[in-house]
Design a protein around this motif. Structure first.
Motif, short mmCIF file in Angstrom:
data_model
loop_
_atom_site.label_atom_id
_atom_site.label_comp_id
_atom_site.label_asym_id
_atom_site.label_seq_id
_atom_site.Cartn_x
_atom_site.Cartn_y
_atom_site.Cartn_z
N GLY A 68 37.66 -55.46 77.82
CA GLY A 68 38.19 -55.51 76.45
C GLY A 68 39.67 -55.87 76.46
N GLY A 69 40.04 -56.74 75.51
CA GLY A 69 41.40 -57.27 75.48
C GLY A 69 42.48 -56.20 75.43
N ALA A 70 42.21 -55.09 74.75
CA ALA A 70 43.26 -54.09 74.56
C ALA A 70 43.58 -53.32 75.85
N THR A 95 34.63 -57.98 67.67
CA THR A 95 35.81 -58.77 67.30
C THR A 95 35.71 -60.20 67.81
N ASN A 96 35.27 -60.34 69.07
CA ASN A 96 35.22 -61.66 69.69
C ASN A 96 33.91 -61.83 70.45
N GLY A 113 38.15 -52.61 73.02
CA GLY A 113 38.20 -53.93 72.36
C GLY A 113 39.12 -53.89 71.16
N GLY A 114 38.84 -54.79 70.19
CA GLY A 114 39.68 -54.83 69.00
C GLY A 114 39.39 -53.67 68.06
N LYS A 137 52.45 -57.03 69.76
CA LYS A 137 51.70 -56.13 70.65
C LYS A 137 51.37 -56.85 71.96
N GLU A 187 50.22 -58.31 65.73
CA GLU A 187 49.34 -58.51 66.90
C GLU A 187 50.08 -59.31 67.98
N ASP A 209 38.59 -59.81 78.88
CA ASP A 209 37.95 -60.38 77.69
C ASP A 209 36.65 -61.08 78.06
N ARG A 241 44.71 -54.61 78.31
CA ARG A 241 45.91 -55.25 78.90
C ARG A 241 47.17 -54.47 78.56
N SER A 274 52.77 -56.28 76.11
CA SER A 274 51.97 -56.01 77.31
C SER A 274 52.65 -56.61 78.54
N GLY A 323 42.22 -52.05 69.64
CA GLY A 323 43.51 -52.74 69.57
C GLY A 323 43.98 -52.98 68.13
N ASP A 324 43.04 -53.09 67.19
CA ASP A 324 43.44 -53.31 65.80
C ASP A 324 44.23 -52.11 65.26
P1 AMP Z 1 38.10 -57.78 72.51
O1 AMP Z 1 37.38 -57.20 71.32
O2 AMP Z 1 37.67 -57.22 73.79
O3 AMP Z 1 38.14 -59.26 72.51
O4 AMP Z 1 39.62 -57.30 72.36
C1 AMP Z 1 40.39 -57.74 71.31
C2 AMP Z 1 41.62 -56.88 71.20
O5 AMP Z 1 42.42 -57.00 72.37
C3 AMP Z 1 42.47 -57.28 70.02
O6 AMP Z 1 42.95 -56.12 69.36
C4 AMP Z 1 43.61 -58.02 70.70
O7 AMP Z 1 44.79 -57.99 69.92
C5 AMP Z 1 43.77 -57.22 71.96
N1 AMP Z 1 44.50 -57.93 73.01
C6 AMP Z 1 44.29 -59.18 73.48
N2 AMP Z 1 45.20 -59.50 74.41
C7 AMP Z 1 46.02 -58.42 74.53
C8 AMP Z 1 47.18 -58.14 75.33
N3 AMP Z 1 47.69 -59.04 76.19
N4 AMP Z 1 47.77 -56.92 75.19
C9 AMP Z 1 47.27 -56.01 74.32
N5 AMP Z 1 46.21 -56.23 73.53
C10 AMP Z 1 45.58 -57.42 73.63
#
Ligand code: AMP
Length: 596
Positions: free
Chosen positions: A319-321, A19-20, A178-179, A248, A245, A346, A323, A252, A207-208
């Motif tokens: 991974g962002g999710a 995703t990132n 992750g996403g 969501k 998104e 992240d 959080r 958090s 997270g998606d």
């Molecule tokens: P990554 O692939 O590790 O960059 O994670 C991306 C995913 O993390 C995406 O689905 C984002 O929407 C999610 N994400 C980022 N920040 C947050 C947050 N504060 N709370 C929940 N999900 C998050």
């Protein structure tokens, strides 16, 4: 000696994610993730061709994806190592070529920041990547003009970002949500050797999927309330996706998220607006099955490593999710230990890659420094401790080891019908009994609207890098809000100092301690006497705050403030409630004006 003799060649660390993606460099003993010219450290892993035929990478490509999917590629990582080709604006590309577009952009972000050309990188891949996938990643690097000094596993990089300077043996569980992907790995770190013992996961969970649950909820709402199917409009769906998104991410940190999209689409010539509030509790019920699935994968990985929950020394969140508070809560319940998330989830893989890169280049690598709060901050509420009802149940709001600055909110509910006031106390500590923690401050929110029990009060805590804690409590319905600022919230208390601090703060409230403590912490339906005691507490706090703010006031304001402080103190001494109230109001107005 590890010291570089000449200035060693710069090798960058890259997390090439589904995703990132991110790029980091190790400089002056720190792993630093590099931001682009717009100060963004996270590059969405999207590549595309714009209206004018120019190549778009990152945010720009992501933004055009909902409208022009035929001109945009996402999640290319899923195809790495396969023979599948992707179409982009009518031309066909290999997955390596698309990945190279992203890598080129990361390389140029690093070069702009460093002011030198960069030709070498350490790139991370999932632990489950096979030889063909790793080889394809190397090729992508080469196409982008980067010699790939090392390919390392993502969980290894994550472990390095926490434990680069570790000695001895540790078992670490790396939980990476992750996403679009979920991976869990069990890693053994022994002196300088990091080894992945077992990995498991789901390539299509992240997270998606959480966003999608919110999207479905919004579509149902539009269908039921507006009798409209938003799926007919691509543009409306793109806006709903982005709003989901954002909601969501809000959830958090906050108990409610307001989702508002005006003029979303038209229905029989009439504009349709979207306006829905989503509570964290309802959102958590939506995503709970996903979290349960990740925990099942955790147990499979543990079994693969022939270890049990008790063998794990650390849980690292990647991974962002991660959080999402429910993730941390469930892991804590399962492992009886708090997962660590102090290195930005992240960024920690890219940081670990840059640490590995520095090792390859022969630099001396120390542990990574991050700014975190070493304490938990929270409030007290009616609840239970070990099954026994109490008025002083400690409710953590900002957990220790959270990166700062941070803002967190929680919702509380009044206990009584027509409850007029809420007494807010802020504690620092870890004890479930709030009375055993350090009371940092206290204030009263009065004049609540006439509502049945269950009137929601949202508390918000903001802790900044200087250790200043700002606390506010707001009656959700009427918007009535009160706040205080606590300086020095991060001062480190030694054990013996804790006792002194507790006694000192306790003494501040000595007179009313009995009457007030006897009332439920969140449920005050007080008599007149208690009310006037609260007024004194409030007035005292206001005087302290006003005195602190005197130096920053203009000479005229300062004069007024000094007069009001004097009048207020006199009124307090004389027990003149009416005079006190008047001065409190006037002084509050000045402070409000000074703060805004
Ligand atoms: P990554 O692939 O590790 O960059 O994670 C991306 C995913 O993390 C995406 O689905 C984002 O929407 C999610 N994400 C980022 N920040 C947050 C947050 N504060 N709370 C929940 N999900 C998050």
């Amino acid at each position: 000696m590890n010291e570089p003799t000449t200035r060693s060649e710069t090798i960058i660390g890259i997390d090439l994610g589904t995703t990132n993606s991110e790029v980091a460099v190790f400089r002056d003993g720190r792993a630093v993730v590099i931001a682009d010219e717009n100060r963004r450290k996270i590059l969405p892993s999207f590549a595309g061709i714009g209206d004018d035929g120019a190549v778009l990478v990152g945010e720009a490509a992501k933004n055009q994806y909902p409208l022009y999917p035929e001109r945009t590629v996402r999640s290319i990582k899923r195809k790495m190592g396969s023979d599948e080709r992707v179409e982009l604006a009518g031309k066909s590309y290999t997955p390596q070529e698309i990945s190279a577009i992203i890598l080129r952009r990361l390389k140029s972000i690093a070069e702009q920041h460093l002011g030198e050309s960069v030709n070498k990188a350490v790139i991370t891949v999932p632990a489950y990547f096979n030889d063909a996938q790793r080889q394809a990643t190397r090729e992508a690097g080469r196409i982008a003009g980067l010699e790939v000094a090392r390919i390392i596993n993502e969980p290894t990089a994550a472990a390095l970002s926490y434990e680069a300077a570790h000695h001895g043996r540790k078992h670490i569980l790396v939980y990476d949500l992750g996403g679009g992907t979920f991976d869990v790995s069990v890693v053994r770190i022994e002196d300088e050797v990091v080894e992945v013992l077992a990995s498991h996961g789901n390539n299509h969970l992240g997270g998606d999927d959480f966003d999608q649950k919110i999207v479905d909820h919004l579509l149902r709402h539009l269908q039921e309330k507006e009798k409209v199917d938003a799926k007919v409009s691509r543009q409306a769906m793109a806006r709903i996706g982005r709003a989901a998104e954002a909601a969501k991410i809000t959830l958090s940190d906050q108990p409610f998220a307001m989702i508002e999209e005006e003029y979303l689409l038209e229905n029989q010539g009439r504009p349709v607006h979207l306006s829905v509030e989503l509570a964290r509790e309802d959102y958590e019920a939506m995503i709970e099955p996903y979290i349960r699935e990740t925990l099942e994968a955790v147990h499979i990985a543990l079994k693969g490593a022939e270890l049990t929950v008790a063998d794990i020394d650390e849980i690292l969140l990647v991974g962002g999710a991660t959080r999402t508070p429910l993730v941390e809560q469930r892991l804590e319940r399962e492992f009886k230990r708090q997962p660590r998330g102090e290195v930005d989830p992240d960024l920690c893989v890219a940081m670990g890659a840059s640490i590995q890169a520095a090792m390859v280049a022969g630099q001396d690598v120390a542990s990574v420094l991050v700014d975190i709060t070493p304490y938990t901050f929270g409030t007290s509420a009616v609840g239970e401790i070990d099954g026994v009802p109490t008025l002083h149940r400690f409710v953590p709001i900002i957990h220790k080891n959270t990166p700062i600055p941070v803002t967190k909110s929680e919702v509380f509910y009044t206990m009584l019908d027509h409850q007029k006031a809420v007494d807010v106390k802020i504690y620092q500590g870890e004890d479930p009994d709030a009375q055993h923690n350090v009371l940092l401050g206290r204030f009263l929110v009065e004049g609540l609207s006439k509502a049945p029990a269950g009137n929601p009060i949202v508390m918000r805590l903001f802790l900044d890098l200087d250790g200043v804690l700002n606390v506010s409590a707001k009656e959700k319905k009427a918007g009535l809000e009160k706040s205080i600022t606590i300086d020095n919230a991060l001062r480190r208390y030694a054990e013996e100092e804790l006792e002194v601090a507790r006694a000192r703060i306790g003494a501040l409230f000595e007179d009313e301690e009995e009457t007030i403590e006897a009332a439920p912490a969140e449920a005050l339906e007080e008599g007149e006497e208690a009310q006037s005691q609260h007024a004194v507490v409030q007035a005292r706090a206001l005087v302290e705050k006003a005195e602190r703010m005197l130096p920053e006031a203009t000479p005229e304001d300062r004069e007024d403030m000094v007069d009001l402080i004097e009048t207020l103190k006199d009124a307090m001494d004389a027990g003149d409630n009416a005079a006190m109230k008047k001065s409190v109001e006037a002084l509050s107005d000045i402070l409000y004006y000074l703060e805004s």
